[in-house]
Design an enzyme around this catalytic site. Structure first.
Site, short mmCIF file in Angstrom:
data_model
loop_
_atom_site.label_atom_id
_atom_site.label_comp_id
_atom_site.label_asym_id
_atom_site.label_seq_id
_atom_site.Cartn_x
_atom_site.Cartn_y
_atom_site.Cartn_z
N GLY A 242 0.79 -1.24 0.00
CA GLY A 242 0.00 0.00 0.00
C GLY A 242 0.81 1.27 0.00
N ASP B 165 -7.14 -11.35 -8.45
CA ASP B 165 -6.06 -11.63 -9.39
C ASP B 165 -6.33 -10.84 -10.67
OD1 ASP B 165 -4.02 -12.59 -10.88
OD2 ASP B 165 -4.70 -14.68 -10.92
N LYS C 173 6.04 -1.12 -14.26
CA LYS C 173 7.42 -1.58 -14.07
C LYS C 173 7.71 -2.69 -15.07
CE LYS C 173 8.36 -4.00 -10.37
NZ LYS C 173 8.64 -4.32 -8.95
N ASP D 259 2.96 -1.89 -10.26
CA ASP D 259 4.28 -2.16 -9.68
C ASP D 259 4.42 -3.64 -9.36
OD1 ASP D 259 6.81 -1.58 -8.75
OD2 ASP D 259 6.13 -1.15 -6.71
N ASP E 155 -4.80 -6.42 -5.28
CA ASP E 155 -3.64 -7.30 -5.12
C ASP E 155 -4.12 -8.68 -4.71
OD1 ASP E 155 -1.05 -8.47 -3.96
OD2 ASP E 155 -0.41 -6.54 -4.78
N TRP F 161 2.24 2.82 -2.62
CA TRP F 161 1.83 3.70 -3.72
C TRP F 161 0.45 4.29 -3.48
CZ3 TRP F 161 3.61 2.41 -9.34
CH2 TRP F 161 5.02 2.31 -9.37
#
EC number: 2.1.1.-
Length: 841
Positions: free
Chosen positions: A56, A92, A157, A117, A76, A58
């Site tokens: 958490g 998911d 990312k 990320d 998540d 971000w």
């Protein structure tokens, strides 16, 4: 066997500690902060979706930088601890269930920013881990295309691998700007980079192959280029030389150089300039340096090339002037030839030319008349505009009730014979009061002139006759006195001119209500009554110091004036200088001696200049006084008369001695034998004749410490003088003592004023006791009397006492408990700060 290092602790860098201090859940929060600082995508976002958001960090950054009423959703696989104003989902991102949950939360909203990320569980092999991360990024992009608004941003990312370029190509098809960056918070050894995609195009339909890993990461066979394809078939054309130019050496003439449109380009191509024209070669601008520079232009520098360009400019001016003269001469010759031919022509030709001449004269006359009419019309328009402008001004003045309707603007000026506004000075006023003296002047001009006016030229003739009568020495003395007298006259005339200028500036018709001295004093009082001078005005000691300084300055100046005549020889006072002093003295008094004459002149100058401005008087004093001081301060000087003026020698300055020097001085002053022995003992084996700076500093310091001869001074004497020196050093300097005294006097004065105000408050009957106490407290606070520093008592704690310490017996007020540990910690902190300072330097 080698020892394995602690991997976990070594990864705790400064961003790890910063995250702990600031309250972020992960160090990766600083990556998003740095990305947002560069691209500014969080400030304008109203809805945000964070994929792979655990734990958490971000989400915390997004909640901090986004507007308060924004919608923030985090997804998540693992649960996320609740955050204020943040919606978290445990799903998911690769499944359809996650998409349905997001639609349920967002409803009809479209998000402005999508963050990713996420990274898979790594550890198997690098190739597998890189592919898994690229696949996860592709799934995040699929969700972003479903929920991202037009113009939105997608930050993800990516691992650097062979799948990076295909991902980058897909991003470029869907977004307007794609940039790859690596923030400072990302570790250097990590293979991660962040791709910032801005300006989502939001196509109506996206090909499903973009999100298929088999198609997106499919290897494309690149056909290898053969050797024949790599070799260029056509040879490029050689550049650098002009076509048909077979030589590199170009010789040109000076006429071509003068005719060139671009002289700089001409010099870059030319190698030599031939001065083929004899007239240009003999020109004064064609120097030997120019001829040498023209022989080889390729080796010239910027300065020489600039000189050639200047030479070209001068020659062009010379040639142009010459051509103009030739053209004028040619015109004159042609006109004379035409006249001769005209005389020889027949009368028939003259009759044919007469009508043409008459037509030209008539046409010229019509043109002149048209120009005169145009000028007259323009003048009438100008007068009309001026009249309309004056009428408009008059109408405005009448509307504003500034003037009466019957009064015109033309009557405002003073056109009468007796205009007082024209009188601007004393001289004009005297002319008006005297009247017209022209008749008297004519009467005096008719009278015979008995008086003869001697001009300055005749005076000069008298001087020449005087030079022939006197000896050279006497003549030099007379000339010196005459020069001094002229200087005095110039100064007095300057003062009179200043007076006349002031009188001209003032209007003589205006009578001042007060005298000038009273008016100046009132202006000074008005200036010093400002708030910035309030503190100076209240301090009586400041005024006392100023008055004492003025008295001291006056006494010193009078002393210098009295000392100057005493230093002169008696013959200089009586015989030679007496005429000069008589000239300087006032007209109504006679000087008994040279000194009295000098003082009389001083008084006259002061009285004469007192009415003028203070700045001019101070400038006169500054310009006269230093000249006298310089004559006294320097060595003996001989005047033009041959007399030597003996200066007053200033006493020698005293040296400040240390205790050792004072003790040695006492020994030297006590007896001659001790002085002689001390001088003899100064020549010893420790005495060397090295110059300062020959030996290194550390060597000199060591020699002073270990190789020094003991002085013949007892311990008691040294201790006595050291004690005396300490007492002298303990005394404050004069300025500090005066400042402390002034401060104390101000405080006492302020205390007295506050005491009077406090008595008035206490004697007031209309207010209550509580209000009296409040007013008294505010009075003492404004006076600065209630700002006493709180006294702190330090108590040294003993071992085993613990944290809570009771008040010791006999200790009153505020106290602080200290121990040896605290002292050591403070010293360690000071050492760290010193090291940091040295590192910065």
């Amino acid at each position: 066997m080698g020892k394995k290092g602690k991997v976990g602790k070594s990864r705790r860098d400064k961003f790890y500690h910063l995250a702990k201090e600031t309250g972020y859940r992960s160090r990766s929060a600083f990556k998003l902060i740095q990305l947002n600082r560069r691209f500014q995508f969080l400030q304008k976002a109203r809805a945000l979706l964070d994929l792979c958001a655990a734990p958490g960090g971000w989400l915390q950054v997004a909640a901090k930088f986004m507007p308060v009423s924004s919608l923030i959703v985090g997804v998540d696989l693992v649960p996320i601890k609740p955050l204020p104003n943040v919606v978290t989902l445990q799903e998911d991102i690769t499944t359809e269930r996650c998409r349905q949950a997001l639609r349920k939360e967002l409803k009809t909203w479209k998000v402005d920013v999508v963050l990713n990320d996420g990274a898979p569980n790594v550890g198997a092999s690098w190739v597998h881990d890189a592919y898994s991360q690229a696949h996860l990024t592709l799934m995040a992009l699929r969700l972003a295309c479903d929920f991202l608004a037009r113009g939105g941003s997608f930050i993800t990312k990516v691992f650097r691998s062979r799948d990076y370029q295909p991902l980058l190509w897909i991003f470029q098809q869907l977004f307007r700007r794609v940039q790859a960056t690596k923030p400072q918070a990302s570790r250097h050894e990590s293979a991660e980079i962040f791709v910032v995609c801005q300006g989502f195009l939001a196509p109506d339909k996206v090909d499903s192959k973009f999100f298929d890993p088999k198609f997106a990461f499919k290897e494309v066979e690149v056909q290898a280029k053969t050797v024949t394809e790599l070799v260029t078939k056509k040879k490029p054309k050689a550049e650098g030389y002009a076509e048909g130019d077979l030589t590199l050496y170009h010789r040109t003439s000076v006429t071509d150089f003068l005719r060139a449109a671009n002289p700089v380009d001409f010099l870059s191509k030319a190698s030599e300039i031939m001065v083929d024209d004899e007239e240009l070669a003999q020109h004064p601008a064609t120097t030997e340096d120019i001829r040498v520079c023209c022989q080889d232009i390729r080796v010239l520098g910027r300065k020489e090339l600039r000189s050639l360009l200047n030479w070209r400019t001068k020659l062009r001016r010379y040639v142009a002037k010459k051509l103009k003269e030739q053209a004028k001469a040619l015109d004159i010759s042609l006109s004379s030839g035409e006249e001769d031919e005209g005389n020889e022509e027949d009368s028939t030709a003259g009759t044919t030319e007469q009508p043409s001449k008459e037509e030209e004269e008539e046409e010229q006359l019509n043109q002149t008349l048209a120009e005169m009419k145009a000028q007259e019309v323009a003048e009438l328009k100008r007068k009309k505009k001026k009249l309309l402008r004056e009428q408009r001004k008059q109408r405005e003045r009448v509307e504003l009730k500034m003037d009466l309707p019957g009064v015109s603007i033309a009557d405002e000026g003073e056109t009468g014979m007796f205009s007082l506004r024209t009188i601007r000075g004393q001289q004009l006023l005297e002319e008006v009061t005297q009247g017209d003296m022209s008749a008297a002047d004519t009467f005096l001009s008719d009278l015979p002139r008995d008086d003869i006016y001697v001009s300055d030229v005749e005076d000069d003739g008298d001087d020449t006759s005087l030079d022939s009568d006197l000896d050279p020495e006497e003549l030099a003395g007379v000339r010196g006195h005459q020069g001094l007298r002229d200087q005095k006259r110039v100064r007095l005339t300057e003062v009179q001119d200043d007076k006349e200028e002031e009188e001209e500036e003032e209007n003589p018709l205006l009578v001042p209500l007060e005298e000038k001295a009273v008016l100046q004093e009132e202006q000074a009082n008005l200036w010093f009554s400002k708030g910035s001078f309030a503190g100076i005005e209240d301090d009586a000691d400041e005024a006392l110091e100023i008055s004492q300084a003025q008295l001291l300055f006056e006494s010193q100046r009078k002393g210098r004036q009295q000392q100057l005549p005493q230093t002169l020889p008696s013959c200089l006072k009586t015989e030679i200088m007496s005429p000069l002093y008589q000239d300087e003295a006032p007209k109504g008094t006679e000087a008994s001696s040279g000194t009295e004459a000098a003082t009389g002149l001083k008084g006259e100058e002061k009285d004469g200049i007192s009415d003028s401005d203070s700045s001019s008087s101070s400038e006169e004093e500054e310009s006269w006084e230093p000249v006298r001081g310089k004559k006294r301060s320097r060595g003996p000087k001989s005047d033009d008369d041959g007399f030597e003026i003996v200066p007053i020698e200033d006493p020698a300055k005293h040296r400040i001695l240390d205790p050792e020097g004072l003790a040695l001085g006492a020994v030297i002053a006590s007896s001659k034998k001790a002085k002689r022995d001390l001088i003899d003992n100064s020549f010893n084996r420790y005495t060397f004749n090295e110059d300062e700076g020959e030996l290194p500093e550390w060597f000199v310091q060591e020699e002073k410490q270990h190789r020094i001869r003991q002085l013949p001074i007892g311990k008691k004497e040294m201790e006595h003088y050291r004690k005396r020196w300490r007492e002298i050093n303990a005394r404050p300097i004069k300025k500090v003592a005066e400042a402390k005294a002034r401060k104390k006097r101000r405080m006492l004065k302020r205390l007295e004023q506050t005491r009077k105000k406090a008595e008035a408050v206490v004697n007031t009957v209309d207010i209550s006791e509580r209000e009296k106490v409040a007013q008294l407290r505010s009075l003492y606070k404004k006076a600065g009397l209630g700002k006493e520093k709180r006294h702190v008592t330090y108590v040294v704690a003993k071992k085993g006492v613990g944290r809570k310490v009771r008040r010791p017996a006999g200790v009153r007020g505020h106290f602080k408990v200290v121990d040896s540990r605290m002292k050591k910690d403070q010293r360690a902190q000071q050492r760290k700060e010193q090291k940091k300072k040295h590192k910065r330097k």
